[in-house]
Each structure stands twice: as structure tokens, then as C-alpha cells.
Design an enzyme around this catalytic site. Structure first.
Site, PDB file in Angstrom:
ATOM      1  N   ARG A 130       0.848  -1.196   0.000  1.00 32.06           N
ATOM      2  CA  ARG A 130       0.000   0.000   0.000  1.00 32.06           C
ATOM      3  C   ARG A 130       0.884   1.246   0.000  1.00 32.06           C
ATOM      4  O   ARG A 130       2.093   1.173   0.201  1.00 32.06           O
ATOM      5  CB  ARG A 130      -0.955   0.008   1.204  1.00 32.06           C
ATOM      6  CG  ARG A 130      -0.201  -0.149   2.521  1.00 32.06           C
ATOM      7  CD  ARG A 130      -0.794   0.559   3.656  1.00 32.06           C
ATOM      8  NE  ARG A 130      -0.716   1.996   3.524  1.00 32.06           N
ATOM      9  CZ  ARG A 130       0.401   2.728   3.673  1.00 32.06           C
ATOM     10  NH1 ARG A 130       1.570   2.149   3.937  1.00 32.06           N
ATOM     11  NH2 ARG A 130       0.368   4.039   3.556  1.00 32.06           N
ATOM     12  N   GLY A 131       0.206   2.409  -0.167  1.00 31.93           N
ATOM     13  CA  GLY A 131       0.943   3.671  -0.332  1.00 31.93           C
ATOM     14  C   GLY A 131       1.009   3.919  -1.831  1.00 31.93           C
ATOM     15  O   GLY A 131       1.366   3.007  -2.598  1.00 31.93           O
ATOM     16  N   ALA A 132       0.661   5.148  -2.238  1.00 29.16           N
ATOM     17  CA  ALA A 132       0.495   5.422  -3.672  1.00 29.16           C
ATOM     18  C   ALA A 132       1.713   5.019  -4.524  1.00 29.16           C
ATOM     19  O   ALA A 132       1.570   4.249  -5.486  1.00 29.16           O
ATOM     20  CB  ALA A 132       0.139   6.894  -3.851  1.00 29.16           C
TER      21      ALA A 132
ATOM     22  N   GLN B  73      -2.837   2.771   9.811  1.00 32.26           N
ATOM     23  CA  GLN B  73      -1.510   2.866   9.175  1.00 32.26           C
ATOM     24  C   GLN B  73      -0.549   3.707  10.017  1.00 32.26           C
ATOM     25  O   GLN B  73       0.655   3.461  10.008  1.00 32.26           O
ATOM     26  CB  GLN B  73      -1.630   3.493   7.775  1.00 32.26           C
ATOM     27  CG  GLN B  73      -2.284   2.608   6.735  1.00 32.26           C
ATOM     28  CD  GLN B  73      -3.776   2.867   6.632  1.00 32.26           C
ATOM     29  OE1 GLN B  73      -4.420   3.295   7.600  1.00 32.26           O
ATOM     30  NE2 GLN B  73      -4.348   2.598   5.481  1.00 32.26           N
TER      31      GLN B  73
ATOM     32  N   ASP C  66      -2.335  10.880  -2.583  1.00 29.43           N
ATOM     33  CA  ASP C  66      -2.680   9.803  -3.514  1.00 29.43           C
ATOM     34  C   ASP C  66      -3.038  10.319  -4.901  1.00 29.43           C
ATOM     35  O   ASP C  66      -2.895   9.602  -5.889  1.00 29.43           O
ATOM     36  CB  ASP C  66      -3.832   8.976  -2.948  1.00 29.43           C
ATOM     37  CG  ASP C  66      -3.339   8.129  -1.790  1.00 29.43           C
ATOM     38  OD1 ASP C  66      -3.268   8.648  -0.659  1.00 29.43           O
ATOM     39  OD2 ASP C  66      -2.952   6.964  -2.029  1.00 29.43           O
TER      40      ASP C  66
ATOM     41  N   ASN D 134      -5.942  12.270  -0.046  1.00 30.65           N
ATOM     42  CA  ASN D 134      -5.028  11.479   0.789  1.00 30.65           C
ATOM     43  C   ASN D 134      -5.902  10.713   1.786  1.00 30.65           C
ATOM     44  O   ASN D 134      -7.132  10.820   1.782  1.00 30.65           O
ATOM     45  CB  ASN D 134      -4.007  12.395   1.493  1.00 30.65           C
ATOM     46  CG  ASN D 134      -2.881  11.595   2.140  1.00 30.65           C
ATOM     47  OD1 ASN D 134      -2.262  10.746   1.498  1.00 30.65           O
ATOM     48  ND2 ASN D 134      -2.626  11.824   3.412  1.00 30.65           N
TER      49      ASN D 134
END
Ligand SMILES: CSC[C@@H](O)[C@@H](O)C(=O)COP(=O)(O)O
Length: 358
Positions: free
Chosen positions: A55-57, A205, A246, A256
Site C-alpha cells: 500500500r501507499g500510492a 496505518q 494519492d 489522501n
């Protein structure tokens, strides 16, 4: 390897040694277990992105790029036309796993553009080129994160208090990260900061990943619940808010993690600068405003049951679970990209920071 370097150089996404698989660090298992997972099929890649194992853009963009290179390597297509048709279908499938972060579709589109650019190359040459392109996307992200960290660090002073939301550190990106990059780079240079990490409901997160990364890196980090951001600002403990992104629309509106816009509204009230940090690959010039950004909605069970021994609400209670929100551009002090610090009016300044899209 120093402890700090172990954090900044964590191996979160890479091409497998067989060059036909992708190896990810399973972020859903952190902070309790360090587990690497090998993904060999389009379905496994889709699931890993959808369930936030990766995960994470920027990280999901890199995972998709390596994924397409790995799937291309496995291809049994009898012709180039068949090879291209299957890979483009797999690309569309991976992109459908998460709609909000633009980096996913951006990386997939860049891989597919290579197919169109060289229709005459044989399959084996194209397989090598796709692998090279995925490695280039990864390397560029490493370089961008480093540059973002330098620019962001120029805004900080020794002893500053920083509030961050969600996780935009090494796990979500490449190496130093975006929002956490200036903090980690400054720490490497001997500077001290005090960081407040919002836990980031419902998937935590901030608690599971940001507090983990910063604690391991030796940064002074304090974990707070999301509803405590106001009090730490009021106490005068926060000099700046640093968050990732994002998708940044052409007018500077920024999607985001859910809760980010609330932090920005609070920061405005208390007169604290609010910075968005991200690579130019997260700027979507085709998206005029935040109203045009599709917001992912996730399973209500993430709110009611996911992290709890017992349900936290009656099963029949209706939940609304948007995974992202949009922070209005008027609340953003500056957007920090690898190309520099972009200040309002964003509709005039952002175009010069747009990535040249391949
Ligand atoms: C550098 S990562 C920036 C964003 O991707 C991050 O802040 C975020 O919102 C991630 O959401 P997630 O749903 O955990 O993928």
C-alpha cells in the site's frame, strides 16, 4: 547496516529472483511480524494491492509495474499481438484494484505505452524492455523520494514538532519516503524532531506503520488517536503538518488518507503550515479539481470488527467507510515534489511541476 538505514532501505517491493514474480513485505502483518510474500499471478497481485498487503500510492505503482513485467515474463502467447492483448487486459485488471491513487494507473499506463511504442519487437525483447521499464520506475521513485526529502527538510528546524497522518514513509514509497522523508533525512544528519503520528482509523496505518518506522529509526515519535490532533496543536507542540498524497488535482486539491482534510482544517485554525509531499507522478493534470477524484469506499467491517476481539458495533449498524478524502487547495501551504516547493496559486504553479508523461 545502521538501524536508521534498515528503515530507509527496507525492501518493500521488488522483482523476484526468477524475474517472473514480485516479492512484497506484507504490511498487514506489521508491526508484529516481518513476512515477505511472493506474488506470481495477476489475481495474487490484485489481492495484495486490494487488501493493502502492499500500500501507499508510489508503492502500489511500483508493484503494478513489477507485476506486469513478471506476468510478461511468464507469457506463453504465440504472437506479439496475443502477448500485448493479454498484458493490457492484466494491466486493466490490476488498475481496477484501487481507484484513488493515480500512481497505480500511471505506472500501468507507462508499461503498456512501451508495448505500443515498439510493435515490431519480438516477445523476448519486449519482456526484457518491460523489466527494464519497471526497474526504471522504481529507481526514479527512489530518486524522487530523496529529492522530496531534501526540499522538505529545508522547511524544518532543529527541535520542530511535526504532525503526520497515515503512512508516507519507506514502506509506502521507495527509501526515505515522502512525508516522513525530511524527518528521516534530518535524523540521519543528526537533527532532532518530535513527531506526532495520528493512528489513522480505521486501518491504523499511523499506529502500525508510521510509529513503527519512526520508532525503529530512533525518531522521537508519539502516537495519538486521530481525535487528539487538535489538542496537540493547541498545546503549541506542532510547527508543521507533513502528509503524503494519492492524487493531486490540477488546482491543488489533494486526495489522501481519510482524515487528512480534518487535519488541514485544524492546522488552518491554529495557524500551522500544512504541507503535502509527493512525487510529480501523483499530480494528475487530467483531473481538474478534487470533485473529479474517485474516492474508494471499503468494507464496513474494517470499522466494526477488523482489529477487535469482539465487534465494536451491532452487526446491523450502517457504516460509511471512505478510504480517502480531499483537502481543499486553500488549506495547503505548499506541495513539495522532487522538482521543488510549489506554492499557491496551484493552478498556475503546478503545471510547471507536471511530470512529462510517457
Ligand atoms: C507516500 S504514500 C501517500 C499516500 O498513499 C498515503 O498517505 C495514503 O493515503 C495511503 O493510503 P493506503 O490506503 O494505506 O494505501
Amino acid at each position: 547496516m545502521s538501524v536508521l538505514r534498515e528503515v530507509t532501505h527496507i525492501d518493500n517491493v521488488r522483482l523476484g529472483d526468477d524475474r517472473a514474480s514480485v516479492v512484497i513485505l506484507d504490511q498487514t502483518q506489521l508491526p508484529n511480524r516481518t513476512v515477505y510474500v511472493t506474488l506470481r499471478t495477476a489475481e495474487a497481485l490484485y489481492q495484495a494491492i486490494f487488501t493493502l498487503q502492499v500500500r501507499g500510492a508510489p508503492a502500489i505503482g511500483i508493484c503494478a509495474a513489477y507485476g506486469l513485467a513478471a506476468l510478461a515474463r511468464q507469457s506463453t502467447a504465440g504472437s506479439r499481438a496475443e502477448f500485448d492483448r493479454v498484458l493490457k487486459a492484466q494491466s486493466d485488471y490490476l488498475v481496477s484494484s484501487r481507484p484513488t491513487a493515480v500512481n497505480l494507473s500511471w505506472a500501468a499506463r507507462r508499461m503498456c505505452a512501451l508495448l505500443d511504442a515498439h510493435p515490431d519487437w519480438p516477445v523476448d525483447r519486449m519482456q526484457d524492455a518491460l523489466e527494464q521499464e519497471a526497474r526504471a520506475i522504481h529507481q526514479e521513485d527512489i530518486d524522487m523520494c530523496r529529492a522530496i526529502s531534501e526540499h522538505g527538510l529545508s522547511l524544518l528546524r532543529e527541535g520542530d514538532g511535526i504532525l503526520t497522518h497515515c503512512n508516507a514513509g519507506p514502506l509506502a514509497t521507495s527509501r526515505y519516503g515522502t512525508a516522513l522523508g525530511p524527518i528521516l533525512l534530518g535524523t540521519e544528519r543528526g537533527m532532532r524532531f518530535r513527531v506526532f503520528a495520528d493512528e489513522t482509523r480505521p486501518l491504523l496505518q499511523g499506529a502500525r506503520l508510521t510509529a513503527y518506522e519512526l520508532q525503529k529509526a530512533g525518531v522521537d515519535v508519539t502516537l495519538i488517536c486521530d481525535n487528539m490532533a487538535s489538542i496537540v496543536m493547541k498545546n503549541g507542540w506542532i510547527n508543521a503538518c507533513f502528509v503524503g498524497c494519492d492524487r493531486v488535482a490540477a488546482n491543488g486539491d489533494t486526495a489522501n488518507k481519510i482524515g487528512t482534510s480534518g487535519v488541514a482544517i485544524l492546522a488552518k485554525y491554529y495557524g500551522i503550515p500544512f504541507y503535502v509531499l509527493g512525487p510529480t507522478s501523483t499530480i494528475d493534470g487530467n483531473c481538474p479539481t478534487g470533485a473529479d477524484i474517485r474516492i474508494e469506499e471499503r468494507d464496513p467491517e474494517e470499522i466494526k470488527t477488523k482489529f477487535y476481539a469482539e465487534p465494536m458495533a451491532l452487526p446491523e449498524v450502517t457504516c460509511y467507510n471512505p478510504a480517502f478524502d480531499v483537502t481543499d487547495h486553500s488549506l495547503i501551504t505548499a506541495i513539495i515534489t522532487e522538482k521543488g516547493i510549489c506554492r499557491p496559486p496551484y493552478s498556475e504553479t503546478l503545471p510547471t511541476f507536471f511530470r512529462e508523461r510517457k
